[in-house]
Motif scaffolding. Structure first.
Motif: not given
Length: 326
Positions: A306-313
């Motif tokens: 759910x939170x492995x997001x290296x490049x949030x936009x």
């Protein structure tokens, strides 16, 4: 039948049955959520919800938790407050069920309570936390990959709170739960886009619950075993469900609201262990970001999903990026 057992217990729960700690916890949850809602009301999502709800016909039945403190119809006030309360990701969380219970219980309880002139004790005993936590524990962690638990169990929490305040009979109360379960929804796909759907889930859950209780009061029937039935809620959510969680220790202490928690950080709960580690490291070492080569976060699978997001936009996406939060 597990649904019947849980329904009968929730229907019969009264204020005098609650230990002092449960009452104190319920009061803190109400205070906390209203404060969180005020903060959420001034954010872009909150303003969108206000514009949407304001376009609808209103009756002055329940208070909206923003700077205007205007009164809307019961259903619209509950939905708007539920949306406000989930905007900044600071609303309370029940860890073992992976559920935000206040945001789908308290807006319903206070709006229905205002409309029908319920007492404070009746509102505190509305039992939405007990319902949502038990049902959440029965489907997680298996359901969590696809289903936003707060959304899918929120209709039950809302229906239970509304049903108790409307004074439903045991049979009507069971029908309210059946109608709530057949409307349950809320998918995690929005995280991929950093979109705003999370607040839609909470607003919709409150509406589903209120509607379920109100039509049950008029004689509308629903599935009697919505939770454990062959084509019911538990099996639809996940093959790895735990029906025993629905009734385990029913009526014994602590009640589920006593195991609830408040969030220290305004972001997804699954980033919080990493956030706290960073705080501890900053206290222990003179960290220089320019000298950090690599950071490794040893965490659990649900957090990775759910939170492995290296490049949030988007700004909302940042709340669901453990890399950003670290």
């Amino acid at each position: 039948m597990l649904t019947q057992q849980l329904s009968d217990f929730l229907h019969g729960l009264r204020y005098q049955d609650l230990p002092e700690q449960a009452v104190d916890s319920a009061k803190m949850c109400v205070e906390d959520l209203i404060g969180v809602a005020f903060a959420g009301s001034v954010r872009p999502q909150g303003k969108i919800w206000r514009r949407y709800i304001s376009q609808q016909p209103q009756r002055p039945e329940a208070t909206v938790w923003d700077g205007r403190l205007s009164r809307f119809s019961c259903e619209n006030a509950a939905a708007l407050n539920a949306a406000y309360s989930h905007v900044i990701d600071m609303d309370d969380v029940h860890n073992s069920s992976i559920t935000h219970l206040g945001v789908v219980t308290i807006p319903t309880a206070l709006a229905v309570g205002q409309k029908h002139h319920s007492s404070g004790r009746e509102i505190l005993a509305a039992a939405g936390y007990e319902a949502g936590a038990r049902i959440g524990e029965a489907i997680n962690p298996g359901a969590y990959h696809y289903w936003h638990t707060t959304g899918v169990v929120g209709s039950f929490s809302s229906a239970v709170a509304a049903g108790k305040l409307l004074g439903l009979t045991p049979e009507q109360f069971l029908s309210a739960m059946g109608s709530a379960g057949t409307q349950s929804a809320g998918l995690w796909q929005f995280i991929q886009d950093g979109a705003m759907s999370k607040t839609l889930h909470t607003a919709n859950a409150t509406l589903c619950g209120i509607r379920s209780a109100e039509v049950a009061a008029l004689g509308f029937t629903a599935a009697r075993d919505i939770l454990g039935g062959e084509r019911g809620f538990l099996g639809a959510m996940t093959a790895d469900h735990h029906p025993e969680a629905l009734t385990r220790g029913l009526g014994s202490q602590p009640y589920q609201i006593q195991t609830n928690s408040f969030k220290p950080y305004a972001c997804c709960r699954h980033t919080h262990s990493a956030d706290y580690c960073v705080e501890l490291l900053k206290k222990k070492y003179a960290l220089d970001p320019a000298r950090i080569v690599r950071i490794t976060d040893y965490t659990y699978q649900v957090a990775k999903d759910n939170v492995d997001a290296p490049a949030p936009a988007t700004p909302y996406g940042f709340k669901f990026s453990v890399q950003y939060c670290i």
